[in-house]
Design an enzyme around this catalytic site. Structure first.
Site, short mmCIF file in Angstrom:
data_model
loop_
_atom_site.label_atom_id
_atom_site.label_comp_id
_atom_site.label_asym_id
_atom_site.label_seq_id
_atom_site.Cartn_x
_atom_site.Cartn_y
_atom_site.Cartn_z
N CYS A 168 -7.55 -8.74 2.35
CA CYS A 168 -6.60 -9.84 2.42
C CYS A 168 -6.40 -10.41 1.01
CB CYS A 168 -7.15 -10.91 3.35
SG CYS A 168 -5.96 -12.21 3.65
N CYS A 204 -1.42 -3.54 6.27
CA CYS A 204 -2.25 -2.35 6.17
C CYS A 204 -1.85 -1.68 4.86
CB CYS A 204 -2.17 -1.43 7.37
SG CYS A 204 -0.60 -0.65 7.64
N CYS A 243 -6.00 -2.12 9.20
CA CYS A 243 -6.86 -1.03 8.78
C CYS A 243 -7.99 -1.61 7.96
CB CYS A 243 -6.11 0.06 8.04
SG CYS A 243 -5.19 -0.48 6.61
#
Ligand SMILES: CC(C)(COP(=O)(O)OP(=O)(O)OC[C@H]1O[C@@H](n2cnc3c(N)ncnc32)[C@H](O)[C@@H]1OP(=O)(O)O)[C@@H](O)C(=O)NCCC(=O)NCCS
Length: 255
Positions: free
Chosen positions: A86, A9, A81
């Site tokens: 990524c 996150c 979140c």
């Protein structure tokens, strides 16, 4: 062989830190667990506080950048979140997104952190239920004591776990894995499967009695619980009344 899991996150401050701590405890030697963020900051003190409440120490944790991760050999990336992207290097890994509301920020409270922690643990248990060793299949079986999940390999029963319902409470019982499959993650998967089923059936609290494995059940959020405090229906059950379980430790987990 252990799986490598990465939690992401943005700030690597609260959600991914709690996920790292909970996943390490749940999966133990079955997984290598890391967390990171694209804009690391610091471990949120309230995250550390609510993790301490469940016996997990984050004092050695620090916020880490995704750039510090070695992308090779990552099996699963879980983003917690919506804003976190990524990293390209991890694009080959399996991805999951668990949208957990951010407990940090204006008006933050210990309650919000507890809710996030508990939701992360629920999702981890859901994940654990799917991590069945290769070659093993799970099926359900109704027995007089309750609904059992039965693991088979090449037709042979290699593991069981049962859930005995008593209104909105239940007893987790008979968790057992054949000696030749112990240490493969099957016990964790079977226990997790029954807890997911309990949740799906609206069970609020699961109780158990164990003499041999209290430390095993701590992984799932079970805590020692005074036997005299269990609901009447649980106290009246065959297992809680039996002589053979007289010296067993009672534990409970809220789902
Ligand atoms: C307890 C039991 C179900 C665990 O199943 P398993 O398939 O071996 O467990 P997994 O492979 O999923 O998990 C292994 C982890 O659990 C731990 N573990 C296994 N048995 C344990 C026990 N009795 N107490 C504490 N931890 C235990 C292992 O040390 C290992 O930890 P690590 O990941 O940190 O290395 C199995 O050992 C068993 O059938 N024992 C006999 C019956 C029993 O005691 N049932 C329990 C309750 S009534």
């Amino acid at each position: 062989m252990s799986a490598r899991l990465v939690f992401l996150c943005v700030a690597n401050s609260a959600r991914s830190q709690m996920a790292e701590g909970l996943a390490r405890r749940l999966f133990g030697g079955r997984a290598v667990v890391e967390s990171a963020g694209s804009r690391p900051s610091r471990v949120n003190p309230l995250a550390a506080e609510v993790m301490k409440e469940v016996g997990i120490d984050l004092s050695s944790h620090r916020s880490k950048s995704v750039d510090e991760l070695d992308p090779a050999g990552v099996d699963l990336v879980i983003t917690l979140c919506a804003e976190e992207v990524c990293p390209v290097g991890l694009a080959g890994a399996r991805r999951l997104h668990w949208p957990i509301p951010d407990p940090a920020g204006e008006g933050e409270s210990v309650h919000g952190f507890r809710d996030a922690r508990d939701e992360i643990l629920r999702r981890l248990i859901g994940l654990a239920a799917t991590m069945v060793p290769v070659g093993v299949t799970l099926g359900l079986e109704a027995r007089p004591e309750g609904q059992f999940v039965v693991a088979r390999r090449a037709g042979e029963v290699v593991g069981v776990a049962g859930l005995e319902r008593h209104g909105d409470a239940a007893i987790l019982r008979g968790v057992e894995v054949a000696p030749e499959l112990r240490g493969t993650g099957l016990g964790i998967a079977l226990t997790a499967e029954r807890l997911v089923a309990a949740q799906g059936e609206g069970v609020g609290v699961v109780y158990l009695l164990t003499t041999t494995a209290p430390m095993f059940f701590l992984r799932f959020g079970f805590r020692p619980f005074p036997r005299e405090g269990v609901p009447v229906s649980i106290a009246a059950s065959e297992q809680f009344g039996s002589e053979r379980c007289a010296s067993a430790v009672c534990m409970a987990a809220e789902l």
